[in-house]
Structures are given as structure tokens and as C-alpha cells.
Design a protein around this motif. Structure first.
Motif, PDB file in Angstrom:
ATOM      1  N   ILE A 114       0.834  -1.207   0.000  1.00  0.00           N
ATOM      2  CA  ILE A 114       0.000   0.000   0.000  1.00  0.00           C
ATOM      3  C   ILE A 114       0.865   1.252   0.000  1.00  0.00           C
ATOM      4  O   ILE A 114       1.856   1.338   0.740  1.00  0.00           O
ATOM      5  N   VAL A 115       0.483   2.215  -0.822  1.00  0.00           N
ATOM      6  CA  VAL A 115       1.035   3.572  -0.809  1.00  0.00           C
ATOM      7  C   VAL A 115      -0.146   4.519  -0.676  1.00  0.00           C
ATOM      8  O   VAL A 115      -1.141   4.372  -1.401  1.00  0.00           O
ATOM      9  N   ALA A 116      -0.074   5.467   0.249  1.00  0.00           N
ATOM     10  CA  ALA A 116      -1.253   6.304   0.501  1.00  0.00           C
ATOM     11  C   ALA A 116      -0.893   7.761   0.736  1.00  0.00           C
ATOM     12  O   ALA A 116       0.044   8.077   1.473  1.00  0.00           O
ATOM     13  N   VAL A 117      -1.668   8.627   0.107  1.00  0.00           N
ATOM     14  CA  VAL A 117      -1.663  10.031   0.493  1.00  0.00           C
ATOM     15  C   VAL A 117      -2.714  10.237   1.588  1.00  0.00           C
ATOM     16  O   VAL A 117      -2.626  11.169   2.382  1.00  0.00           O
ATOM     17  N   ASN A 118      -3.681   9.353   1.653  1.00  0.00           N
ATOM     18  CA  ASN A 118      -4.753   9.362   2.648  1.00  0.00           C
ATOM     19  C   ASN A 118      -4.178   9.163   4.052  1.00  0.00           C
ATOM     20  O   ASN A 118      -3.527   8.170   4.332  1.00  0.00           O
ATOM     21  N   GLN A 119      -4.463  10.115   4.964  1.00  0.00           N
ATOM     22  CA  GLN A 119      -3.936  10.059   6.339  1.00  0.00           C
ATOM     23  C   GLN A 119      -4.732   9.151   7.261  1.00  0.00           C
ATOM     24  O   GLN A 119      -4.234   8.772   8.328  1.00  0.00           O
ATOM     25  N   ASN A 120      -5.954   8.823   6.913  1.00  0.00           N
ATOM     26  CA  ASN A 120      -6.887   8.256   7.882  1.00  0.00           C
ATOM     27  C   ASN A 120      -6.375   7.001   8.591  1.00  0.00           C
ATOM     28  O   ASN A 120      -6.602   6.827   9.788  1.00  0.00           O
ATOM     29  N   ALA A 121      -5.691   6.126   7.870  1.00  0.00           N
ATOM     30  CA  ALA A 121      -5.215   4.890   8.493  1.00  0.00           C
ATOM     31  C   ALA A 121      -4.207   5.149   9.599  1.00  0.00           C
ATOM     32  O   ALA A 121      -4.049   4.338  10.511  1.00  0.00           O
ATOM     33  N   ASN A 122      -3.537   6.289   9.542  1.00  0.00           N
ATOM     34  CA  ASN A 122      -2.490   6.594  10.515  1.00  0.00           C
ATOM     35  C   ASN A 122      -2.944   7.493  11.658  1.00  0.00           C
ATOM     36  O   ASN A 122      -2.157   7.785  12.564  1.00  0.00           O
ATOM     37  N   VAL A 123      -4.211   7.921  11.633  1.00  0.00           N
ATOM     38  CA  VAL A 123      -4.694   8.781  12.717  1.00  0.00           C
ATOM     39  C   VAL A 123      -5.892   8.175  13.451  1.00  0.00           C
ATOM     40  O   VAL A 123      -6.406   8.789  14.394  1.00  0.00           O
ATOM     41  N   LEU A 124      -6.314   6.992  13.023  1.00  0.00           N
ATOM     42  CA  LEU A 124      -7.376   6.305  13.757  1.00  0.00           C
ATOM     43  C   LEU A 124      -6.808   5.714  15.046  1.00  0.00           C
ATOM     44  O   LEU A 124      -5.628   5.887  15.362  1.00  0.00           O
ATOM     45  N   HIS A 125      -7.630   4.986  15.800  1.00  0.00           N
ATOM     46  CA  HIS A 125      -7.212   4.452  17.096  1.00  0.00           C
ATOM     47  C   HIS A 125      -5.921   3.661  16.964  1.00  0.00           C
ATOM     48  O   HIS A 125      -5.677   2.978  15.964  1.00  0.00           O
ATOM     49  N   ILE A 126      -5.091   3.722  17.977  1.00  0.00           N
ATOM     50  CA  ILE A 126      -3.776   3.078  17.945  1.00  0.00           C
ATOM     51  C   ILE A 126      -3.884   1.565  17.739  1.00  0.00           C
ATOM     52  O   ILE A 126      -2.984   0.945  17.155  1.00  0.00           O
ATOM     53  N   ASP A 127      -4.976   0.958  18.169  1.00  0.00           N
ATOM     54  CA  ASP A 127      -5.146  -0.488  17.966  1.00  0.00           C
ATOM     55  C   ASP A 127      -5.220  -0.822  16.477  1.00  0.00           C
ATOM     56  O   ASP A 127      -4.652  -1.824  16.027  1.00  0.00           O
ATOM     57  N   PHE A 128      -5.934   0.007  15.712  1.00  0.00           N
ATOM     58  CA  PHE A 128      -6.018  -0.197  14.264  1.00  0.00           C
ATOM     59  C   PHE A 128      -4.658   0.038  13.619  1.00  0.00           C
ATOM     60  O   PHE A 128      -4.228  -0.710  12.734  1.00  0.00           O
ATOM     61  N   TYR A 129      -3.980   1.066  14.068  1.00  0.00           N
ATOM     62  CA  TYR A 129      -2.635   1.397  13.584  1.00  0.00           C
ATOM     63  C   TYR A 129      -1.694   0.206  13.769  1.00  0.00           C
ATOM     64  O   TYR A 129      -0.967  -0.185  12.859  1.00  0.00           O
ATOM     65  N   LYS A 130      -1.742  -0.394  14.954  1.00  0.00           N
ATOM     66  CA  LYS A 130      -0.879  -1.548  15.254  1.00  0.00           C
ATOM     67  C   LYS A 130      -1.294  -2.787  14.461  1.00  0.00           C
ATOM     68  O   LYS A 130      -0.445  -3.576  14.030  1.00  0.00           O
ATOM     69  N   GLU A 131      -2.599  -2.965  14.277  1.00  0.00           N
ATOM     70  CA  GLU A 131      -3.080  -4.143  13.552  1.00  0.00           C
ATOM     71  C   GLU A 131      -2.603  -4.122  12.101  1.00  0.00           C
ATOM     72  O   GLU A 131      -2.256  -5.173  11.537  1.00  0.00           O
ATOM     73  N   ILE A 132      -2.597  -2.951  11.503  1.00  0.00           N
ATOM     74  CA  ILE A 132      -2.056  -2.836  10.149  1.00  0.00           C
ATOM     75  C   ILE A 132      -0.608  -3.297  10.121  1.00  0.00           C
ATOM     76  O   ILE A 132      -0.200  -4.087   9.255  1.00  0.00           O
ATOM     77  N   ARG A 133       0.182  -2.820  11.082  1.00  0.00           N
ATOM     78  CA  ARG A 133       1.610  -3.174  11.095  1.00  0.00           C
ATOM     79  C   ARG A 133       1.845  -4.649  11.406  1.00  0.00           C
ATOM     80  O   ARG A 133       2.786  -5.247  10.876  1.00  0.00           O
ATOM     81  N   ARG A 134       0.980  -5.253  12.220  1.00  0.00           N
ATOM     82  CA  ARG A 134       1.099  -6.695  12.470  1.00  0.00           C
ATOM     83  C   ARG A 134       0.878  -7.483  11.182  1.00  0.00           C
ATOM     84  O   ARG A 134       1.591  -8.455  10.899  1.00  0.00           O
ATOM     85  N   ASN A 135      -0.096  -7.058  10.408  1.00  0.00           N
ATOM     86  CA  ASN A 135      -0.375  -7.744   9.155  1.00  0.00           C
ATOM     87  C   ASN A 135       0.705  -7.486   8.110  1.00  0.00           C
ATOM     88  O   ASN A 135       1.037  -8.382   7.327  1.00  0.00           O
ATOM     89  N   LEU A 136       1.250  -6.301   8.080  1.00  0.00           N
ATOM     90  CA  LEU A 136       2.356  -6.021   7.166  1.00  0.00           C
ATOM     91  C   LEU A 136       3.528  -6.957   7.439  1.00  0.00           C
ATOM     92  O   LEU A 136       4.137  -7.513   6.514  1.00  0.00           O
TER      93      LEU A 136
END
Length: 368
Positions: A114-136
Motif C-alpha cells: 500500500i502507498v497512501a496520500v490518505n492520512q486516515n489509516a495513521n490517525v485512527l485508534h492506535i489499535d487499528f494502527y498496530k493491527e495494520i503493522r502486524r499484518n504487514l
């Protein structure tokens, strides 16, 4: 050795997405010859329709989209990629959609970088932020978002390099918004009401029609949040102290606050702040992270005209990065988006795409 095909699935064909496609098409031969990379767009979408690549259809993307685009779901995108055996896939989010980011994890799990100009994934709750990185990590994929912060300047890359080299970053401060930079630079040097400059900025296209996110401090705060999380902080949006230029309807600024704009009140407030300054200082609206104090602030300050922040002109932005090694002498990252902002953002996305492509090439070499 044939060029490595990189399949770019583009979400969003507004100004930025369209500029990105055109930049790729213009430089496609160069990328093939100099980088041995073949960038293609098998799927392009707007918010409701998608064009899926078809054999025998010439690569004139605007006409293809107008004539052949159909309604789609994310599941349709994933299924198409699997059925066509697409490899080396990069999903590019050139939208501001809060809904699309909810599909990042399924995309990652199905082989998409994923490449994003969209900020939303990085400013939502920290749990979602971490879940993305776990899957990456689990699926060995990459997520890059340099354009979340700077327009055409690699702020996040520099901060990441410093952080992961073991350098202790002690503070980051600066003017992160090109539109607010333009407004306060003019206000500090001209004898005109703030609201007039604000209207001029809107006419120039430097502000959205609803500019309350800028004046409320939310836009700057989101960038501050992205920076803080890059430094490993478990920061939430509500942890940021925001000194808004507007009034809001509930106690404490947050992402859902409704802010109210009153030109007379704002003009009077800022004129008082301007005339009561110390000599040779100017007003600036800044974001600041202080690691030692664990403080994140968005605020109006009076800054000496000799400093990097005080010397800003036009719509320039600046980031001051303080580290333990450099002490009180910051690393300065300076940007200017006054010319062709859309094209500059698109070029930043393209730079991230090429970084991901190079990582894929390295993996391909190891596997071979």
C-alpha cells in the motif's frame, strides 16, 4: 532480463490520481530502461466505479474509464487480481476516504502493498494502527505514506532513518500547513485584516471551501499524530493540546468537533496578538512534539524573524528536528509547494511506489 512488472491498483482518479497516471505514462520508458521496472495500472477507480484492464483495449485511460468502468467492491478488486494472477501489486490510495482504509488489512492479507496520500489509516485508534503493522509483518508487505506529511519533501523518511539508527529525537516543531503558512506570512507583513487574507487564500485555491479543519488546528494535529507514532508513541488524537483559532461547540477539540468561524472575532483576536508582539517577531501557527515532556501541541506562537520558522515566505513549510546528537541546533527540512502542488504530491506518491518496487526487486533477486 525483462523488466519487473509492477501492478498499481489506483483508488482515486481526482486531480492527484490523474496526475500520477500521467506522470507514469510520461516516464514509463525511462523506468523500464533505467530501473528495469514496468509500471502498469490494471485497475483504476473513483469512489463508485472501477475500470478493469481488458485485452485488446488501448491504453487511453480516460476514455477507457468513461466507457467501461463498472460498480465495484474491494472483494471484486481482490478477486480480479487473483483470477488474473497479478503479482507485485501496490494499492495506491489517492483518496481522503475514511471507508477505504477499513479495507487495508484485507488487501494486505491478499498480497497488496500500500502507498497512501490518505492520512486516515495513521490517525485512527492506535489499535487499528498496530493491527495494520502486524499484518504487514505477517504477510511481508510494505505500507508507505510520505505524502501524509510533506508535499514533495521526505520528512518521514528522514525521521524514520534517524529513529531506526538509534538517534534520540528530542523534539519536532514547525509550520506543517502550506495554506496557514501563506496566511500568517502575509498577515505578519501586511496591514490588512486576517479574514481578507483568508478569503484571498481561498480564491487562490490554497484552502478548501470549508477551511475550518485548518483554522481549528485539526489538519496540523493529524500530521503531528502521524509524526508522533513514527517515533513509537502510542499517542491518540485527544492527547494533542490544540489551541484553535476558532470556537468549537464542545469542550476540547477532537475529530468530530464543530467549529464556528466569526471573521470579526478572529480579526480582533489576531490583530491584538500581532500588535502586542515583541519587536522583530512574527506570528506562526505551529505543531510541536516535545519527547521529554510527552507534550504534543498545536498553537499560535510569536517567533523571531531570524529563525527558520520566522523566515518563511509564501506557502513554504518547515520542520525542525531536534536530536540528542545535534543538541539545540535542529535539522531543518524546508519545503515549498507554491508551484504545481498537485503534481508535487503525485510525484511523492510515485517516489513511494518506486521504493516499494525496488523492495520487490530485491526479494525477486533473493528468490531467484
Amino acid at each position: 532480463m525483462s523488466a519487473l512488472r509492477i501492478n498499481v491498483i489506483l483508488f482515486g482518479i481526482g486531480n492527484i490520481g490523474s496526475a500520477l497516471i500521467n506522470q507514469v505514462l510520461e516516464s514509463q520508458k525511462f523506468f523500464q530502461e533505467k530501473r528495469n521496472i514496468d509500471l502498469r495500472f490494471p485497475i483504476i477507480t473513483n469512489s463508485t466505479l472501477a475500470f478493469f484492464e481488458k485485452e485488446g483495449v488501448e491504453n487511453v485511460w480516460e476514455a477507457n474509464f468513461d466507457q467501461l468502468a463498472i460498480p465495484f467492491t474491494i472483494e471484486d478488486i481482490i478477486e480480479f487480481a487473483q483470477n488474473k494472477g497479478l503479482e507485485n501489486i501496490i494499492a495506491v490510495d489517492a483518496t481522503a476516504s475514511s471507508e477505504l482504509v477499513k479495507h487495508y488489512i484485507p488487501l494486505i492479507q491478499n498480497g497488496f502493498n500500500i502507498v497512501a496520500v490518505n492520512q486516515n489509516a495513521n490517525v485512527l485508534h492506535i489499535d487499528f494502527y498496530k493491527e495494520i503493522r502486524r499484518n504487514l509483518k505477517k504477510f511481508d508487505k510494505t505500507f508507505l505514506y510520505e505524502t501524509n506529511i510533506g508535499v514533495g519533501i521526505p520528512v518521514l523518511q528522514l525521521i524514520s532513518d534517524l529513529y531506526y539508527s538509534g538517534e534520540k529525537i528530542t523534539k519536532i516543531r514547525g509550520v506543517f500547513s502550506d495554506s496557514l503558512s501563506y496566511i500568517f506570512n502575509r498577515f505578519s507583513s501586511e496591514d490588512v485584516p486576517f479574514s481578507k487574507i483568508l478569503n484571498d487564500a481561498e480564491k487562490r485555491g490554497l484552502l478548501k471551501k470549508d477551511f475550518r479543519d485548518e483554522l481549528s488546528g485539526i489538519t496540523v494535529a493529524k500530521k503531528l499524530l502521524v509524526l508522533a507514532r513514527e517515533l513509537g508513541k502510542k499517542t491518540e488524537f485527544l492527547d494533542i493540546k490544540i489551541s484553535s483559532l476558532l470556537y468549537n461547540d464542545i469542550e476540547g477539540a477532537n475529530l468530530k468537533s464543530k467549529f464556528y468561524y466569526n471573521a470579526d472575532i478572529l480579526d480582533k483576536y489576531l490583530e491584538i496578538a500581532k500588535v502586542t508582539q515583541v519587536k522583530n517577531e512574527v506570528l506562526r501557527y505551529v505543531g510541536e512534539i516535545s519527547i521529554a515532556d510527552e507534550k504534543l501541541e498545536v498553537k499560535l506562537i510569536s517567533e523571531p524573524i531570524t529563525s527558520a520558522i520566522g523566515q518563511l515566505k509564501g506557502s513554504e513549510t518547515v520542520f525542525e528536528i531536534y536530536t540528542e546528537s545535534h543538541g539545540n541546533v535542529p535539522i531543518i527540512v524546508h519545503g515549498d509547494s507554491s508551484r504545481k502542488k498537485t503534481a508535487t504530491i503525485a510525484r511523492g506518491i510515485l517516489t513511494d511506489i518506486l521504493k516499494v518496487a525496488e523492495k520487490i526487486k530485491i526479494k525477486e533477486t533473493i528468490w531467484l
